[in-house]
Design an enzyme around this catalytic site. Structure first.
Site, short mmCIF file in Angstrom:
data_model
loop_
_atom_site.label_atom_id
_atom_site.label_comp_id
_atom_site.label_asym_id
_atom_site.label_seq_id
_atom_site.Cartn_x
_atom_site.Cartn_y
_atom_site.Cartn_z
N GLU A 22 4.61 -0.35 0.97
CA GLU A 22 4.71 -0.53 -0.48
C GLU A 22 4.70 -1.99 -0.92
OE1 GLU A 22 8.18 1.49 -2.00
OE2 GLU A 22 7.69 3.38 -1.01
N GLU A 47 0.82 -1.21 0.00
CA GLU A 47 0.00 0.00 0.00
C GLU A 47 0.85 1.27 0.00
OE1 GLU A 47 0.81 1.71 2.93
OE2 GLU A 47 1.93 -0.10 3.43
#
Length: 357
Positions: free
Chosen positions: A323, A180
């Protein structure tokens, strides 16, 4: 993004079936027969057995890897809970698309495809090459003032994740990571962790992107206030997601559910990814056997969530980036475990004497 053709969330939840214990037993029998002392490969043996069970004993075909990075902004940033301005979410999405972020580097190194999904970035990103448009709205609401999402927005974001799971399945992905990007999302994950586990705000809240002492104390107070506003009484995962989760967290939850339904091996990343997985497991406990924890984040709430899910992390590198980075770093360990399982000789095939006592 067209989500109309997707099954609704109840159908997906009802279709999730845990891997058969018979495959775990079959894997253990083979692992114990390999040319090594019993259990000497440690957690690699557990990882191999779990993945073998997820694949229902079918190890034919290559491993197809991808990391899905969901991005959204958070209204709670108005309370000064992040060291970075909200516009960094948009800027980092563009960095992902140009290949310059940490996740891009690690994914290239490990032959992992990167898919970036805009679920709620507070910017017009339509038309950027390589970006999947799943925008539900431009950022969640400020959960200190009102629920972060409406029920309709939660459903729409969950559907984005279901759609991405179906796309991954159609492409033949069989090992996926879920990551994310969203400034303010460690605050959302902290609230969700406290609401899910009953732990106090002070124990689940970390410094996120690197807050100073005053800002960290403000963040803890904010988490505590949100908990009092929305979760004075214990509640279920749906309300926790609606009141505290971001749009990207809801989409990640949908992808965890959809990928488990399709019996894919799923690697969680850090704190936010694991918060989404915990919501998914709350909705459908059979999701849990499909999950691997790529690493343990430095965020204190992440350890609490992993304990809540009863999943041990593969790596601990003191990371807190997000991420999908920790998940992608763990993928080679999983692949190594499966290569050992498949390629090592057994005592019988190698003509090696086994242990007798």
């Amino acid at each position: 993004m067209n989500t109309e053709v997707q099954p609704n969330i109840e159908e997906v939840i009802g279709a999730i079936v845990a891997p058969s214990e018979a495959y775990l037993a079959q894997a253990k029998t083979r692992l114990d027969a390999l040319t090594k002392p019993l259990g000497s490969l440690g957690r690699l043996e557990d990882l191999a057995a779990q993945w073998f069970a997820i694949r229902q004993g079918n190890l034919a075909g290559p491993v197809s890897k991808a990391v899905y990075v969901f991005a959204a902004d958070h209204g709670i940033t108005a309370e000064g809970v992040s060291a970075y301005p909200a516009k960094v979410t948009q800027q980092m999405v563009l960095n992902f698309l140009s290949g310059g972020a940490a996740i891009n580097v690690l994914a290239r190194h490990n032959n992992v495809e990167v898919k970036v999904v805009d679920v709620g970035v507070d910017a017009d990103l339509f038309g950027y090459a390589g970006l999947t448009d799943g925008k539900v709205r431009r950022g969640s609401r400020n959960m200190l003032r009102e629920p972060a999402m409406t029920p309709e927005e939660v459903s729409a974001a969950l559907s984005v994740g279901l759609t991405m799971a179906e796309a991954a399945y159609s492409k033949g992905n069989n090992l996926i990571a879920i990551g994310e990007m969203g400034i303010g999302n460690t605050t959302a994950a902290s609230v969700m962790t406290a609401a899910l586990t009953g732990m106090p705000a002070s124990l689940v809240t970390g410094k996120g992107t690197g807050l100073d002492k005053a800002a960290y104390e403000r963040k803890c107070r904010t988490v505590e206030a949100v908990l009092k506003l929305h979760f004075a009484q214990p509640t279920g995962p749906r309300k926790i997601l609606r009141c505290a989760g971001g749009l990207e967290i809801a989409a990640m939850t949908g992808m965890f559910l959809g990928a488990a339904r399709r019996q894919m091996a799923i690697v969680m990343d850090g704190f936010i990814s694991t918060a989404a997985a915990a919501i998914a497991c709350g909705l459908a406990p059979a999701v849990q056997p499909y999950l691997f924890a790529g690493h343990q984040s430095q965020e204190p709430g992440h350890r609490i969530l992993l304990t809540h899910l009863d999943i041990e992390p593969i790596l601990d590198l003191h990371m807190r980036l997000g991420e999908g980075t920790g998940a992608v770093l763990a993928m080679p360990v999983l692949e190594a475990a499966m290569h050992l399982y498949q390629e090592m000789a057994t005592f019988a095939s190698a003509g090696v004497s086994g242990a007798t006592g």
